[in-house]
Design a protein around this motif. Structure first.
Motif, PDB file in Angstrom:
ATOM      1  N   LEU A 191       0.814  -1.207   0.000  1.00 20.84           N
ATOM      2  CA  LEU A 191       0.000   0.000   0.000  1.00 20.84           C
ATOM      3  C   LEU A 191       0.852   1.264   0.000  1.00 20.84           C
ATOM      4  O   LEU A 191       0.454   2.288  -0.564  1.00 20.84           O
ATOM      5  N   SER A 207       1.694   1.836  -3.534  1.00 22.05           N
ATOM      6  CA  SER A 207       0.500   2.346  -4.210  1.00 22.05           C
ATOM      7  C   SER A 207       0.227   3.799  -3.817  1.00 22.05           C
ATOM      8  O   SER A 207      -0.176   4.615  -4.656  1.00 22.05           O
ATOM      9  N   THR A 228      -6.183  -1.059  -2.012  1.00 22.24           N
ATOM     10  CA  THR A 228      -5.362  -0.464  -3.060  1.00 22.24           C
ATOM     11  C   THR A 228      -6.190   0.482  -3.919  1.00 22.24           C
ATOM     12  O   THR A 228      -5.745   1.570  -4.287  1.00 22.24           O
TER      13      THR A 228
END
Length: 238
Positions: free
Chosen positions: A98, A101, A144
């Motif tokens: 994450l 991301s 995500t």
């Protein structure tokens, strides 16, 4: 700004002699949850992939917030996507995935902890993704999609692998997301589940067989989404 978060106009995609979708048109109004339905091979995944720029249509077009995905400024703030083929690096932790991301989306540092909490993975943030069950991986995929704080979510079979509690949680989460002003386009085969929380449905078999409000398809005379769906698909095959 248009009343529609997503607009698909005459979308056509051919692979050689095979036509995946043909002259497909539908809208996704803002603040709604819309179910994209169809049998295997009907063109659902093709449609979603065209929407987010993963394939180039043969004809027609699609826009999110009034622009093609490729033209969106900071696309992660417009649309979050989770679908088959969006895998994870199995050797890293959920938190690390994450963080990567988040950086790609340009989101603030604290966003990772927020989305982990939102999807119920805060206690598992430092586990390696390869140890996750299918249901946990689905939650990570949703996290995500959320990391850029998008206004719209595009999800492909997000309930796969979730247990009954997880499915109920997902239903409530997506309904709440829409009630807060967000928009959801969700492809799924789970008709009875979708019927509990979607506002509109789009039934396709290369073309749109129905696109509109759930209550216009499923009336009060005892019909279900499942029965109406099979009726539409059966007539298209005849």
């Amino acid at each position: 700004m248009s009343d529609h978060a997503i607009e698909v106009r005459g979308l056509t995609k051919r692979y050689g002699r095979r036509t995946a979708v043909e002259e497909l048109s539908f809208d996704v109004p803002r603040g709604t949850v819309v179910g994209l339905l169809g049998p295997n091979g009907a063109g659902k995944s093709t449609t979603l992939r065209a929407l987010v720029g993963l394939i180039t249509p043969t004809g027609g077009d699609s826009v999110i917030d009034g622009a093609p995905f490729s033209a969106l400024d900071n696309p992660a703030s417009h649309v979050g996507v989770h679908m088959d083929g969006f895998g994870f690096e199995l050797g890293i932790t959920a938190r690390r995935h994450l963080e990567i991301s988040r950086l790609a989306a340009g989101a603030p540092r604290g966003r990772v902890d927020e989305v982990l909490q939102e999807v119920g993975l805060a206690a598992d943030a430092d586990r390696r993704v390869k140890t996750f069950s299918t249901g946990m991986a689905q939650r990570l995929g949703l996290a995500t999609a959320l990391v850029g704080s998008p206004r719209t979510l595009i999800l492909d079979e997000p309930a796969n692998g979730l247990d009954p509690d997880g499915i109920r949680w997902l239903r409530r989460f997506l309904r709440s997301f829409a009630e807060r002003g967000g928009t959801v386009l969700v492809a799924s085969h789970q008709l009875a589940e979708l019927e509990q929380f979607v506002d509109e449905v789009v039934v396709i078999k290369r073309r749109a067989l129905f696109a509109g409000r759930l209550h216009d398809l499923v009336t009060d005379d005892g019909d279900s989404l499942e029965s109406q769906y099979f009726d539409l698909v059966g007539k298209a095959a005849a």
